[in-house]
Write a protein that holds these residues in place. Sequence first.
Motif, PDB file in Angstrom:
ATOM      1  N   LYS A 367       0.817  -1.225   0.000  1.00 49.01           N
ATOM      2  CA  LYS A 367       0.000   0.000   0.000  1.00 49.01           C
ATOM      3  C   LYS A 367       0.859   1.288   0.000  1.00 49.01           C
ATOM      4  CE  LYS A 367      -4.175   1.726   2.203  1.00 49.01           C
ATOM      5  NZ  LYS A 367      -5.040   1.637   3.353  1.00 49.01           N
ATOM      6  N   SER A 368       2.174   1.089   0.261  1.00 46.30           N
ATOM      7  CA  SER A 368       3.062   2.253   0.451  1.00 46.30           C
ATOM      8  C   SER A 368       3.001   3.266  -0.677  1.00 46.30           C
ATOM      9  CB  SER A 368       4.518   1.800   0.521  1.00 46.30           C
ATOM     10  OG  SER A 368       4.683   0.979   1.587  1.00 46.30           O
ATOM     11  N   LEU A 369       3.125   2.762  -1.924  1.00 47.15           N
ATOM     12  CA  LEU A 369       3.235   3.709  -3.035  1.00 47.15           C
ATOM     13  C   LEU A 369       1.960   4.526  -3.191  1.00 47.15           C
ATOM     14  CD1 LEU A 369       5.256   1.568  -5.611  1.00 47.15           C
ATOM     15  CD2 LEU A 369       6.083   3.342  -4.066  1.00 47.15           C
ATOM     16  N   SER A 370       0.804   3.922  -2.799  1.00 45.09           N
ATOM     17  CA  SER A 370      -0.448   4.684  -2.891  1.00 45.09           C
ATOM     18  C   SER A 370      -0.474   5.779  -1.833  1.00 45.09           C
ATOM     19  CB  SER A 370      -1.658   3.771  -2.684  1.00 45.09           C
ATOM     20  OG  SER A 370      -1.566   2.695  -3.567  1.00 45.09           O
ATOM     21  N   VAL A 371       0.065   5.475  -0.638  1.00 46.72           N
ATOM     22  CA  VAL A 371       0.096   6.495   0.422  1.00 46.72           C
ATOM     23  C   VAL A 371       1.071   7.616   0.031  1.00 46.72           C
ATOM     24  CG1 VAL A 371       0.610   6.939   2.856  1.00 46.72           C
ATOM     25  CG2 VAL A 371      -0.533   4.809   2.183  1.00 46.72           C
ATOM     26  N   ILE A 372       2.216   7.221  -0.533  1.00 49.55           N
ATOM     27  CA  ILE A 372       3.203   8.241  -0.958  1.00 49.55           C
ATOM     28  C   ILE A 372       2.572   9.154  -2.020  1.00 49.55           C
ATOM     29  CG2 ILE A 372       5.435   8.594  -2.118  1.00 49.55           C
ATOM     30  CD1 ILE A 372       6.432   6.060  -0.672  1.00 49.55           C
ATOM     31  N   GLU A 373       1.736   8.551  -2.878  1.00 50.23           N
ATOM     32  CA  GLU A 373       1.077   9.345  -3.923  1.00 50.23           C
ATOM     33  C   GLU A 373       0.112  10.374  -3.305  1.00 50.23           C
ATOM     34  OE1 GLU A 373       1.699   9.988  -6.878  1.00 50.23           O
ATOM     35  OE2 GLU A 373      -0.158  10.853  -7.649  1.00 50.23           O
ATOM     36  N   ILE A 374      -0.600   9.965  -2.209  1.00 47.59           N
ATOM     37  CA  ILE A 374      -1.486  10.928  -1.512  1.00 47.59           C
ATOM     38  C   ILE A 374      -0.634  12.108  -1.030  1.00 47.59           C
ATOM     39  CG2 ILE A 374      -2.976  11.323   0.512  1.00 47.59           C
ATOM     40  CD1 ILE A 374      -3.740   8.378   0.432  1.00 47.59           C
ATOM     41  N   LEU A 375       0.554  11.781  -0.484  1.00 50.49           N
ATOM     42  CA  LEU A 375       1.433  12.835   0.038  1.00 50.49           C
ATOM     43  C   LEU A 375       1.933  13.738  -1.077  1.00 50.49           C
ATOM     44  CD1 LEU A 375       3.440  10.617   2.520  1.00 50.49           C
ATOM     45  CD2 LEU A 375       1.642  12.241   3.077  1.00 50.49           C
ATOM     46  N   ARG A 376       2.317  13.116  -2.216  1.00 47.65           N
ATOM     47  CA  ARG A 376       2.820  13.928  -3.339  1.00 47.65           C
ATOM     48  C   ARG A 376       1.748  14.903  -3.812  1.00 47.65           C
ATOM     49  NH1 ARG A 376       2.215  14.889  -8.369  1.00 47.65           N
ATOM     50  NH2 ARG A 376       0.613  13.299  -8.610  1.00 47.65           N
ATOM     51  N   ARG A 377       0.484  14.374  -3.905  1.00 47.63           N
ATOM     52  CA  ARG A 377      -0.597  15.262  -4.377  1.00 47.63           C
ATOM     53  C   ARG A 377      -0.824  16.403  -3.390  1.00 47.63           C
ATOM     54  NH1 ARG A 377      -4.885  11.074  -6.125  1.00 47.63           N
ATOM     55  NH2 ARG A 377      -3.774  10.021  -7.789  1.00 47.63           N
ATOM     56  N   SER A 378      -0.557  16.144  -2.119  1.00 48.09           N
ATOM     57  CA  SER A 378      -0.721  17.215  -1.121  1.00 48.09           C
ATOM     58  C   SER A 378       0.550  18.033  -0.976  1.00 48.09           C
ATOM     59  CB  SER A 378      -1.056  16.616   0.242  1.00 48.09           C
ATOM     60  OG  SER A 378      -1.988  15.613   0.123  1.00 48.09           O
ATOM     61  N   LYS A 379       1.521  17.767  -1.845  1.00 46.37           N
ATOM     62  CA  LYS A 379       2.811  18.480  -1.857  1.00 46.37           C
ATOM     63  C   LYS A 379       3.562  18.343  -0.533  1.00 46.37           C
ATOM     64  CE  LYS A 379       1.689  21.900  -5.434  1.00 46.37           C
ATOM     65  NZ  LYS A 379       1.753  20.879  -6.461  1.00 46.37           N
ATOM     66  N   VAL A 380       3.570  17.115   0.002  1.00 46.05           N
ATOM     67  CA  VAL A 380       4.346  16.847   1.216  1.00 46.05           C
ATOM     68  C   VAL A 380       5.561  15.998   0.816  1.00 46.05           C
ATOM     69  CG1 VAL A 380       4.348  15.772   3.499  1.00 46.05           C
ATOM     70  CG2 VAL A 380       2.268  16.863   2.634  1.00 46.05           C
ATOM     71  N   PRO A 381       6.766  16.608   0.838  1.00 47.25           N
ATOM     72  CA  PRO A 381       7.945  15.841   0.459  1.00 47.25           C
ATOM     73  C   PRO A 381       8.330  14.831   1.538  1.00 47.25           C
ATOM     74  CG  PRO A 381       8.569  18.062   1.097  1.00 47.25           C
ATOM     75  CD  PRO A 381       7.085  17.978   1.254  1.00 47.25           C
ATOM     76  N   ILE A 382       8.705  13.647   1.137  1.00 45.42           N
ATOM     77  CA  ILE A 382       9.045  12.621   2.130  1.00 45.42           C
ATOM     78  C   ILE A 382      10.395  11.968   1.827  1.00 45.42           C
ATOM     79  CG2 ILE A 382       6.628  12.013   2.553  1.00 45.42           C
ATOM     80  CD1 ILE A 382       7.691   9.302   0.977  1.00 45.42           C
ATOM     81  N   ALA A 383      10.885  11.244   2.821  1.00 43.00           N
ATOM     82  CA  ALA A 383      12.019  10.341   2.605  1.00 43.00           C
ATOM     83  C   ALA A 383      11.527   8.961   3.019  1.00 43.00           C
ATOM     84  CB  ALA A 383      13.199  10.768   3.462  1.00 43.00           C
TER      85      ALA A 383
END
Length: 446
Positions: A367-383
């Motif tokens: 499920k990780s990549l889908s959660v990371i995509e939610i973050l990208r759409r909200s413009k939250v940079p992650i590591a």
Amino acid sequence: MSKKQPDHKEGGREEAKLQSPKGMRDLIGEEYYRYQGFFEKAAEVAIYYGFQPIETPMLESEALFYHGVGEHTDIIEKELYSLRTKGGDRLALRPEGTAPIMRAYFEHGLQSQPQPIMLYYHGPFFRHDNPQKGRYREFYQFGLEVLGSGKSITDALIIRLVNTILTEAGLPNLTVEINSIGDRDCRPIWKRELVNYYRKHVKEICADCRERLKDNPLRLLDCKQAKCQTLKAEAPSIISYLCTPCKQHFKEVLECLESMKITYTINNNLVRGLDYYSRTVFEISITFPESNGVSATPNGTSTAIAGGGRYDYLAKFLGSKKPVPAVGAAIGVDRVLAAPGIANLLPRLIKKPKIFFIQLGTEAKMKSLSVIEILRRSKVPIAHSLSKDSLSTQLGIAEKTNIPYAMILGQKEVIDNTVIIRDMRTHSQDVVDLTKLAEHLKSLKS
Ligand code: HAM
């Protein structure tokens, strides 16, 4: 890296060296960002002044530089990387950007658009010079060109722009040296006098100057050898030979600089190393502490970080029947970024990660990549370290990165459609519904 390297010798090739070519280097990590940050800042200033971007190929026909830069210049005689393609074309890695821009101007019919055309560019350039600190075989320039105007205000515009970009980059104490080398009416008279003068003293000059006397007499004034300095100081000076229109043009440029409070020094020995210049030439230098080791002058403390001038005859050198008066400059970005006081200009795209994403178990990883995509759409940079499995390893990496929050997605959270947000400083945790994640993240302090 595997211990056994492929043996290219069998095919008659050398073994691959795991090292970039001499005088060339990789830009990676912070250094890459510094270059991009400078390019962005310089482009921003250029755009505000009405310039448009252009990118030309790394390779051009070798003839473009022979005709454009001049056969008897160091760049062509000693430094050009030229090659013959498998199809038999003679190409060269671009040593500079002005001749390619003029080529593009004609190729795209820009002369039929309202003049002048104002372009900026940046990227790598190549000169097979002796590498040392501040001098590379692959180096970066940010260039500006105004094509289609002979007016003195465009010379001043270029100097102003270079000065502003360097000041915005945090560089104080810039020295602007300026000269006029005349036009095709007055320069030949001065050149003849210069040659006559040096011929009389031919026994006193260095071997390089003897060559220059034959091939490119103006470059005699560039000589840094101690034995040629007295002679140079007494050589006929261009300033006494300038024709009335050139004198007027130079006067106007200087008046413009004065009105903008740009301090300059007139240096009548400044001729520049490219043949296409006429009238105004200039260089901007910066003084480095001795220990920095970057030097281009005999006293070892100052180096040219930008140079340019007017090139009213380049179009003709390239075969145009109609003259295209033009003026431009290029900033040596490697030297700028090595200068003391340089601002840390980070590119806009670079966002410091706010969240370290941690996943536990097969379902969570899926499920990780889908959660990371939610973050990208909200413009939250992650590591993240998606390739790791254990919680302690991932938390360990998160601690080292100093990222303020961790987001943990485990088996239970996958089922509940939630994530855990952990404050890495206080170790307090919140369970957040995925549908409210974007909103929750916005409320977090950095
Ligand atoms: P340039 O003076 O040959 O001019 O180069 C401009 C700047 O590029 C220099 O002042 C220096 O800072 C940097 N530079 C040159 N060679 C190297 C090198 N090997 N390593 C590191 N930095 C270097 C031109 O290229 C002209 N096209 C400028 C121009 C534009 N004139 C009119 N329009």
